[in-house]
Write a protein that holds these residues in place. Structure first.
Motif, PDB file in Angstrom:
ATOM      1  N   ARG A 183      -1.912 -18.660   7.094  1.00  0.00           N
ATOM      2  CA  ARG A 183      -0.604 -18.805   6.449  1.00  0.00           C
ATOM      3  C   ARG A 183       0.376 -17.823   7.065  1.00  0.00           C
ATOM      4  O   ARG A 183      -0.034 -16.876   7.732  1.00  0.00           O
ATOM      5  N   PRO A 184       1.668 -18.059   6.862  1.00  0.00           N
ATOM      6  CA  PRO A 184       2.660 -17.111   7.380  1.00  0.00           C
ATOM      7  C   PRO A 184       2.440 -15.714   6.793  1.00  0.00           C
ATOM      8  O   PRO A 184       2.171 -15.570   5.601  1.00  0.00           O
ATOM      9  N   LEU A 185       2.555 -14.715   7.661  1.00  0.00           N
ATOM     10  CA  LEU A 185       2.405 -13.316   7.267  1.00  0.00           C
ATOM     11  C   LEU A 185       3.617 -12.544   7.760  1.00  0.00           C
ATOM     12  O   LEU A 185       3.960 -12.600   8.939  1.00  0.00           O
ATOM     13  N   ALA A 186       4.256 -11.838   6.843  1.00  0.00           N
ATOM     14  CA  ALA A 186       5.348 -10.933   7.201  1.00  0.00           C
ATOM     15  C   ALA A 186       4.878  -9.523   6.870  1.00  0.00           C
ATOM     16  O   ALA A 186       4.279  -9.290   5.823  1.00  0.00           O
ATOM     17  N   VAL A 187       5.143  -8.593   7.771  1.00  0.00           N
ATOM     18  CA  VAL A 187       4.673  -7.213   7.619  1.00  0.00           C
ATOM     19  C   VAL A 187       5.847  -6.261   7.734  1.00  0.00           C
ATOM     20  O   VAL A 187       6.704  -6.422   8.600  1.00  0.00           O
ATOM     21  N   PHE A 188       5.863  -5.248   6.847  1.00  0.00           N
ATOM     22  CA  PHE A 188       6.869  -4.204   6.967  1.00  0.00           C
ATOM     23  C   PHE A 188       6.216  -2.846   6.768  1.00  0.00           C
ATOM     24  O   PHE A 188       5.134  -2.735   6.182  1.00  0.00           O
ATOM     25  N   ALA A 189       6.897  -1.843   7.290  1.00  0.00           N
ATOM     26  CA  ALA A 189       6.448  -0.468   7.109  1.00  0.00           C
ATOM     27  C   ALA A 189       7.653   0.404   6.827  1.00  0.00           C
ATOM     28  O   ALA A 189       8.756   0.136   7.312  1.00  0.00           O
ATOM     29  N   LEU A 190       7.431   1.430   6.046  1.00  0.00           N
ATOM     30  CA  LEU A 190       8.429   2.484   5.869  1.00  0.00           C
ATOM     31  C   LEU A 190       7.976   3.628   6.742  1.00  0.00           C
ATOM     32  O   LEU A 190       6.805   4.001   6.713  1.00  0.00           O
ATOM     33  N   GLY A 191       8.894   4.147   7.536  1.00  0.00           N
ATOM     34  CA  GLY A 191       8.451   5.141   8.479  1.00  0.00           C
ATOM     35  C   GLY A 191       9.367   6.314   8.659  1.00  0.00           C
ATOM     36  O   GLY A 191       9.199   7.359   8.038  1.00  0.00           O
ATOM     37  N   SER A 192      10.344   6.131   9.476  1.00  0.00           N
ATOM     38  CA  SER A 192      11.137   7.266   9.938  1.00  0.00           C
ATOM     39  C   SER A 192      11.935   7.922   8.806  1.00  0.00           C
ATOM     40  O   SER A 192      12.346   7.274   7.853  1.00  0.00           O
ATOM     41  N   ARG A 193      12.139   9.226   8.959  1.00  0.00           N
ATOM     42  CA  ARG A 193      12.927   9.997   7.982  1.00  0.00           C
ATOM     43  C   ARG A 193      14.410   9.752   8.140  1.00  0.00           C
ATOM     44  O   ARG A 193      15.181  10.062   7.249  1.00  0.00           O
TER      45      ARG A 193
ATOM     46  N   HIS B  58      -0.601   3.073   6.557  1.00  0.00           N
ATOM     47  CA  HIS B  58      -1.366   3.319   5.333  1.00  0.00           C
ATOM     48  C   HIS B  58      -2.731   2.620   5.393  1.00  0.00           C
ATOM     49  O   HIS B  58      -2.825   1.431   5.715  1.00  0.00           O
ATOM     50  N   ALA B  59      -3.782   3.339   5.047  1.00  0.00           N
ATOM     51  CA  ALA B  59      -5.144   2.797   5.097  1.00  0.00           C
ATOM     52  C   ALA B  59      -5.305   1.578   4.195  1.00  0.00           C
ATOM     53  O   ALA B  59      -6.082   0.668   4.509  1.00  0.00           O
ATOM     54  N   GLY B  60      -4.581   1.524   3.097  1.00  0.00           N
ATOM     55  CA  GLY B  60      -4.671   0.371   2.203  1.00  0.00           C
ATOM     56  C   GLY B  60      -4.146  -0.898   2.846  1.00  0.00           C
ATOM     57  O   GLY B  60      -4.677  -1.990   2.615  1.00  0.00           O
TER      58      GLY B  60
ATOM     59  N   ALA C 213       0.890  -1.158   0.000  1.00  0.00           N
ATOM     60  CA  ALA C 213       0.000   0.000   0.000  1.00  0.00           C
ATOM     61  C   ALA C 213       0.929   1.208   0.000  1.00  0.00           C
ATOM     62  O   ALA C 213       1.615   1.454   0.990  1.00  0.00           O
ATOM     63  N   SER C 214       0.986   1.894  -1.124  1.00  0.00           N
ATOM     64  CA  SER C 214       1.981   2.952  -1.308  1.00  0.00           C
ATOM     65  C   SER C 214       1.323   4.218  -1.836  1.00  0.00           C
ATOM     66  O   SER C 214       0.564   4.156  -2.797  1.00  0.00           O
ATOM     67  N   LYS C 215       1.619   5.314  -1.207  1.00  0.00           N
ATOM     68  CA  LYS C 215       1.035   6.588  -1.615  1.00  0.00           C
ATOM     69  C   LYS C 215       1.876   7.271  -2.696  1.00  0.00           C
ATOM     70  O   LYS C 215       1.347   7.823  -3.651  1.00  0.00           O
ATOM     71  N   HIS C 216       3.206   7.224  -2.532  1.00  0.00           N
ATOM     72  CA  HIS C 216       4.081   7.932  -3.463  1.00  0.00           C
ATOM     73  C   HIS C 216       5.091   7.030  -4.167  1.00  0.00           C
ATOM     74  O   HIS C 216       5.954   7.518  -4.877  1.00  0.00           O
ATOM     75  N   GLY C 217       5.013   5.720  -3.930  1.00  0.00           N
ATOM     76  CA  GLY C 217       5.848   4.786  -4.671  1.00  0.00           C
ATOM     77  C   GLY C 217       7.034   4.180  -3.950  1.00  0.00           C
ATOM     78  O   GLY C 217       7.582   3.180  -4.406  1.00  0.00           O
TER      79      GLY C 217
ATOM     80  N   GLU D 299       8.519   0.274  -4.262  1.00  0.00           N
ATOM     81  CA  GLU D 299       9.906  -0.055  -4.609  1.00  0.00           C
ATOM     82  C   GLU D 299      10.489  -1.083  -3.644  1.00  0.00           C
ATOM     83  O   GLU D 299      11.175  -2.022  -4.068  1.00  0.00           O
ATOM     84  N   VAL D 300      10.209  -0.921  -2.364  1.00  0.00           N
ATOM     85  CA  VAL D 300      10.710  -1.879  -1.367  1.00  0.00           C
ATOM     86  C   VAL D 300      10.021  -3.235  -1.565  1.00  0.00           C
ATOM     87  O   VAL D 300      10.673  -4.279  -1.518  1.00  0.00           O
ATOM     88  N   ALA D 301       8.725  -3.226  -1.810  1.00  0.00           N
ATOM     89  CA  ALA D 301       8.004  -4.483  -2.040  1.00  0.00           C
ATOM     90  C   ALA D 301       8.588  -5.224  -3.243  1.00  0.00           C
ATOM     91  O   ALA D 301       8.777  -6.447  -3.204  1.00  0.00           O
TER      92      ALA D 301
END
Length: 167
Positions: A79-89, A62-64, A9-13, A17-19
């Motif tokens: 099933r196995p779930l892995a979660v990541f977030a992009l956050g800090s500047r 992200h709401a998405g 779920a990406s607002k600006h891309g 890119e990480v996904a």
């Protein structure tokens, strides 16, 4: 071959890119991988594992990403779930810990318990932001080595914790 869905779920891309980088690492590890925007996913049943990423904005995930987990909750619990977030500047320990707490709060609110969780530095592109945020200096705190290392952990952990699927 193990099939993995990498959802973003990406607002600006930058999260996309990480996904895509994570998906490439999983392919290199011998997994069949589909990479999709959370908004277009219609089924997770064909997959043995799910990786979900979303950025943190103003203290919220992200709401998405939230919506994806709400909609596919039953399926991701099977099933196995892995979660990541992009956050800090920045990659400052305090900034990363703050972002991790924001992600943990979102997952707790959804009562979701992923196999793996990670927070990576985020990206600020002032040209893509509205006033007054467009005055923030440009930054890219993504650590591509850490992302690759985490993708390796995902490949290993999701294979080891793979649960049998109902017939």
């Amino acid at each position: 071959m193990t099939r993995t869905l990498v959802v973003y779920a990406s607002k600006h891309g930058s999260t996309e890119e990480v996904a895509r980088a994570i998906g490439a690492h999983l392919r290199d590890a011998g997994r069949a991988v589909d990479i999709r925007d959370a908004a277009v996913v219609t089924n997770v049943q064909p997959y043995d594992a799910v990786v979900l990423g979303g950025s943190l904005y103003m203290g919220r995930w992200h709401a998405g990403a939230h919506g994806f987990l709400r909609h596919y909750r039953a399926a991701v619990e099977e099933r196995p779930l892995a979660v990541f977030a992009l956050g800090s500047r920045t990659l400052d320990e305090h900034d990363v810990a703050n972002s991790r707490q924001q992600l943990d709060n979102a997952l707790e609110h959804l009562d979701i318990h992923p196999t793996l969780v990670a927070v990576f530095g985020g990206v600020v592109e002032p040209g893509k932001l509205r006033f007054p945020l467009n005055r923030i200096p440009r930054s890219d705190a993504r650590d591509w080595t850490a992302i690759a290392t985490w993708a390796g952990e995902v490949a290993t952990q999701c294979s080891e914790s793979r649960q049998p699927q109902p017939i």
